[in-house]
Each structure stands twice: as structure tokens, then as C-alpha cells.
Design a protein around this motif. Structure first.
Motif, PDB file in Angstrom:
ATOM      1  N   ILE A 182     -35.433  13.224 -13.331  1.00 58.64           N
ATOM      2  CA  ILE A 182     -36.430  14.297 -13.282  1.00 58.64           C
ATOM      3  C   ILE A 182     -36.026  15.415 -14.245  1.00 58.64           C
ATOM      4  N   PRO A 183     -36.754  15.597 -15.346  1.00 57.23           N
ATOM      5  CA  PRO A 183     -36.423  16.699 -16.278  1.00 57.23           C
ATOM      6  C   PRO A 183     -36.403  18.049 -15.567  1.00 57.23           C
ATOM      7  N   GLY A 184     -35.375  18.832 -15.826  1.00 56.97           N
ATOM      8  CA  GLY A 184     -35.257  20.148 -15.225  1.00 56.97           C
ATOM      9  C   GLY A 184     -34.496  20.172 -13.920  1.00 56.97           C
ATOM     10  N   HIS A 185     -34.261  18.987 -13.321  1.00 61.90           N
ATOM     11  CA  HIS A 185     -33.489  18.932 -12.074  1.00 61.90           C
ATOM     12  C   HIS A 185     -32.016  19.193 -12.395  1.00 61.90           C
ATOM     13  N   PRO A 186     -31.266  19.860 -11.486  1.00 59.49           N
ATOM     14  CA  PRO A 186     -29.842  20.113 -11.728  1.00 59.49           C
ATOM     15  C   PRO A 186     -29.028  18.856 -12.006  1.00 59.49           C
ATOM     16  N   LEU A 187     -29.491  17.700 -11.522  1.00 57.31           N
ATOM     17  CA  LEU A 187     -28.762  16.446 -11.744  1.00 57.31           C
ATOM     18  C   LEU A 187     -29.333  15.633 -12.898  1.00 57.31           C
ATOM     19  N   TYR A 188     -30.323  16.163 -13.608  1.00 53.64           N
ATOM     20  CA  TYR A 188     -31.003  15.403 -14.669  1.00 53.64           C
ATOM     21  C   TYR A 188     -30.008  14.911 -15.712  1.00 53.64           C
ATOM     22  N   LEU A 194     -41.931   8.011  -2.021  1.00 56.43           N
ATOM     23  CA  LEU A 194     -40.611   8.389  -2.519  1.00 56.43           C
ATOM     24  C   LEU A 194     -40.012   7.285  -3.379  1.00 56.43           C
ATOM     25  N   PRO A 195     -39.336   7.667  -4.458  1.00 50.10           N
ATOM     26  CA  PRO A 195     -38.674   6.657  -5.295  1.00 50.10           C
ATOM     27  C   PRO A 195     -37.429   6.118  -4.605  1.00 50.10           C
ATOM     28  N   LEU A 196     -37.033   4.929  -4.972  1.00 49.15           N
ATOM     29  CA  LEU A 196     -35.774   4.380  -4.506  1.00 49.15           C
ATOM     30  C   LEU A 196     -34.643   4.971  -5.350  1.00 49.15           C
ATOM     31  N   GLY A 219     -42.423  15.685 -10.800  1.00 52.84           N
ATOM     32  CA  GLY A 219     -41.805  15.377 -12.080  1.00 52.84           C
ATOM     33  C   GLY A 219     -41.178  14.009 -12.185  1.00 52.84           C
ATOM     34  N   TYR A 220     -41.141  13.252 -11.071  1.00 51.08           N
ATOM     35  CA  TYR A 220     -40.528  11.921 -11.162  1.00 51.08           C
ATOM     36  C   TYR A 220     -41.475  10.962 -11.902  1.00 51.08           C
ATOM     37  N   PRO A 221     -40.956  10.175 -12.852  1.00 53.33           N
ATOM     38  CA  PRO A 221     -41.811   9.301 -13.676  1.00 53.33           C
ATOM     39  C   PRO A 221     -42.141   7.963 -13.013  1.00 53.33           C
ATOM     40  N   PHE A 222     -43.027   7.991 -12.037  1.00 54.70           N
ATOM     41  CA  PHE A 222     -43.433   6.746 -11.388  1.00 54.70           C
ATOM     42  C   PHE A 222     -44.167   5.840 -12.375  1.00 54.70           C
ATOM     43  N   GLU A 223     -44.101   4.520 -12.108  1.00 56.91           N
ATOM     44  CA  GLU A 223     -44.797   3.532 -12.928  1.00 56.91           C
ATOM     45  C   GLU A 223     -45.554   2.556 -12.035  1.00 56.91           C
ATOM     46  N   PRO A 279     -39.316  16.380   1.320  1.00 58.65           N
ATOM     47  CA  PRO A 279     -38.014  15.755   1.030  1.00 58.65           C
ATOM     48  C   PRO A 279     -38.001  15.132  -0.366  1.00 58.65           C
ATOM     49  N   GLN A 280     -36.891  15.324  -1.068  1.00 53.39           N
ATOM     50  CA  GLN A 280     -36.803  14.850  -2.449  1.00 53.39           C
ATOM     51  C   GLN A 280     -36.186  13.462  -2.575  1.00 53.39           C
ATOM     52  N   THR A 281     -35.525  12.992  -1.519  1.00 52.33           N
ATOM     53  CA  THR A 281     -34.936  11.656  -1.536  1.00 52.33           C
ATOM     54  C   THR A 281     -35.171  10.981  -0.200  1.00 52.33           C
ATOM     55  N   LEU A 282     -34.965   9.670  -0.182  1.00 50.42           N
ATOM     56  CA  LEU A 282     -35.092   8.920   1.061  1.00 50.42           C
ATOM     57  C   LEU A 282     -34.067   9.389   2.084  1.00 50.42           C
TER      58      LEU A 282
END
Length: 377
Positions: free
Chosen positions: A368-374, A357-359, A274-278, A230-233
Motif C-alpha cells: 500500500i503506497p504511503g503505508h508505514p510498512l510500504y 480483506l487481502p491475504l 489503497g490496496y491494489p486488488f485484482e 480492520p486493515q488485516t485479517l
């Protein structure tokens, strides 16, 4: 058959955004499902594909033909509605034949003999032979749905559109009609778009699933990928069951270490490539009930401790509800497990099965670079 290409489509009704920033390809000959809760925009998107609505922005293509401004009757689509939409004063035969009587091929009408032949073929396809003289009120719900399906298919459409076609049927009929739709779609190899709010239905019949929420495509992929990655919560929560633990990232690597709010530390992976976690970022860890175990087979497995609040026997397994700090969790364990309310429990989860998963939902996908919603803004 055709591939449906949807490019940056947006549709609003006044101040309500029904669909936005929709980019995807519904593949030639595949059954693709638009899945989501009521009001998420899935039926609006289906009607945009059919031509009943015009987008405020964006384009829709059938193969390389731009159909955005082409009226519904010229798109060669067959549509099956939730309420069947059969004419009560017409026989089954006449209901199915109606589209053929209206259709023109190179400006020419179907002959009477051609109509009779095509309708009988459609009746045979949906296993309704011999019932052409009946009227809709003489049919069961499942039979009415078959007639509606035959009417959509008799015109030999390039695209079949199904808007929650099984929602009015009881559980047994839903299962039967689900199998019939799969059979017919497989026999014809027709590009099919299927709308439903039922996750089990979507996972069981689809080649591809688009999970929608608040007008956005949160994820589009094969059913197994949707469930396992899953890509989102929202997707993790809507597809199957999940327990969520809030925490902060302690370290990054192939596995991400997260300190939960009660002080326990778990190690997991992220399905969101590809998500930039910190480090220090607040995240949510998700785990499926079937991925929690009473014993550990690997010293690297996560140990999660809690207190049992309820044990529910459901035959093939027991669902054990337990609290981890202030978080309510659930595990699916063997049916012979003997646990009691108030008992301390230690469960184990492989690192690969803890999903970090990110919030933020759609806002996270935009990072996320390259994602359709980027979005670079």
C-alpha cells in the motif's frame, strides 16, 4: 507532557525478532494501548520506550529529543509493572517515596517535607489516604496496584508506562481499577502507554490502539476505527468476533463482488484503502455477527444461506452458529428467535458491512503506497 515518536525501531534477541519496523507517534496527553497476544512484542516495545532495552536499529524521541541512548533513570518515565514490584519490607509510604529519594532536580534532592507532601498527594490521587503505614502484605491486590500506580506518578513523570497492570486482578477489581486509571490519566493529562492482551480493556480505555502481531504494528488508530476498519485479517479476527468467507474477486468498483468457495456471491467494501486488488485474486470476506439479519430492508443487501448447527441463548441475544458450505459462521440475533439444529437459514448483510480483506497480513500492508510498512521491492 510529551509526544513519543518511534522511528523504524527493530529489536531482536538472538534469532528472535521481537519488534520490527515500528513507526508511530504516541500522542501528547493521550492514553495509547499496545494490544496483542502473548509474544507479539508489546512489552518489548514498552521496555524500549522506557530505556530498559536498546534497539538494534531505529530511534525513539520524546518530543524532539532523541532518547534512544539515554538511560532509563534520565528519561523521566514512571513505570507500573504487572507484578506490582513493591518492596515487601517497606511501608506503603516508603514504597511510594523511594523514587523521590533517588530523584535529583538540577542536582538537588527533595527535602523531607517535600517528600511527605508529594507522597500524601499521590496517596490522595489513588484514594489510599491513611494507609501509608501499612505494608504490601496487608493490602488487597487492588490496593497494591494503587500503590504501584502512586509510586510511578509521585515523581511527576513526562510519560506513564503500564505493563498489563490489571492482569492479576479479578474481573470486578479490573473494572474498578480501569475506571481509576482513566480518572487519574484524565486528571493529570499525562502521556500514557498501556500494554494489554485484553481487547475489551484496550477498546474501553484507549484514545489510540496499536494492534501488534509477531513484532509488527498491524494497525494503529482510534478504537472505533480499529473495530470498524480492520486493515488485516489478524486485526479483524483479534478485535471482536468475525466470520470469514474465502473467495475470489469477480469484479471491482465502489463495492467488490466476491464469489465464495460454495458458489454464493457477496458484495462488500474494503477497509484497506489503497490496496491494489485484482480480479481473480483470492481474498477473505469478514462479517461481524451483529451485522447479519433475518430480514432484508434493502434489495442490494447480501443474502447468505446456510444450515444451523447450534443455537446458544446468552440473555440479550442468541448466537446462531451455521455452516455456509464448509465454513462455520455465527450471527447475533434477537433473543426470541426460534431456530433449530439442521434448519436452513437465510441471513442478510448490508454491502457496507461485508469487509473484503487481502491475504498476507504485513506482506499485504507493504503493497500500500504511503503505508508505514510500504516496500517498493
Amino acid at each position: 507532557m510529551v509526544t513519543i515518536h518511534i522511528e523504524k525501531v527493530r529489536k531482536t534477541f538472538g534469532e528472535v525478532v521481537a519488534t520490527d519496523d515500528v513507526n508511530m507517534d504516541l500522542q501528547d496527553g493521550k492514553l495509547s494501548t499496545l494490544l496483542g497476544p502473548s509474544g507479539c512484542g508489546k512489552t518489548t516495545l514498552l521496555r524500549l520506550i522506557a530505556g530498559f532495552y536498546e534497539p538494534d536499529y531505529g530511534r525513539i524521541y520524546f518530543d524532539d529529543v532523541d532518547v534512544t541512548d539515554i538511560p532509563p533513570n534520565e528519561r523521566n518515565t514512571g513505570m507500573c509493572f504487572q507484578n506490582y514490584a513493591l518492596w515487601p519490607h517497606m511501608t506503603v509510604f516508603d514504597n511510594i517515596a523511594y523514587g523521590l529519594k533517588m530523584k535529583r532536580v538540577d542536582g538537588k534532592r527533595y527535602t523531607k517535607d517535600a517528600i511527605i507532601r508529594r507522597v500524601n498527594e499521590a496517596l490522595e490521587l489513588v484514594r489510599m489516604q491513611g494507609l501509608g503505614d501499612r505494608t504490601p502484605h496487608q493490602l488487597s491486590g487492588g490496593q497494591q496496584q494503587r500503590v504501584a500506580l502512586a509510586r510511578a506518578l509521585v515523581i511527576e513523570p513526562d510519560v506513564l508506562l503500564l505493563d498489563e497492570p490489571l492482569s492479576n486482578l479479578d474481573a470486578k477489581l479490573r473494572n474498578e481499577m480501569r475506571e481509576e486509571i482513566l480518572r487519574i490519566q484524565g486528571e493529570l493529562g499525562i502521556t500514557t502507554v498501556y500494554v494489554t492482551h485484553d481487547q475489551v480493556e484496550a477498546l474501553s480505555i484507549s484514545d489510540m490502539v496499536a494492534v501488534m502481531d509477531k513484532g509488527y504494528i498491524q494497525q494503529y488508530g482510534p478504537p472505533r476505527e480499529i473495530y470498524a476498519e480492520p486493515q488485516t485479517l489478524f486485526v479483524a479476527d483479534f478485535i471482536g468476533k468475525c466470520t470469514f468467507f474465502d473467495g475470489k474477486i469477480k469484479s471491482l468498483g465502489d463495492f467488490i463482488n466476491v464469489e465464495l468457495n460454495d458458489g454464493q456471491v457477496v458484495s462488500g467494501r474494503t477497509p484497506v484503502e489503497g490496496y491494489p486488488f485484482e480480479i481473480g485474486e483470492e481474498v477473505r470476506c469478514a462479517v461481524r455477527p451483529e451485522d447479519l439479519f433475518l430480514t432484508s430492508t434493502d434489495p442490494k443487501n447480501n443474502e447468505i444461506s446456510g444450515v444451523v448447527t447450534q443455537v446458544v441463548y446468552i440473555g440479550s441475544n442468541v448466537e446462531v452458529f451455521f455452516n455456509v458450505g464448509e465454513t462455520s459462521a455465527v450471527a447475533s440475533l434477537p433473543p426470541d428467535v426460534n431456530l433449530f439444529e439442521g434448519e436452513k437459514i437465510d441471513l442478510y448483510a448490508p454491502r457496507e458491512d461485508i469487509m473484503v480483506l487481502p491475504l498476507g497480513g504485513v506482506d499485504a500492508l507493504r503493497k500500500i503506497p504511503g503505508h508505514p510498512l510500504y516496500s517498493q521491492s
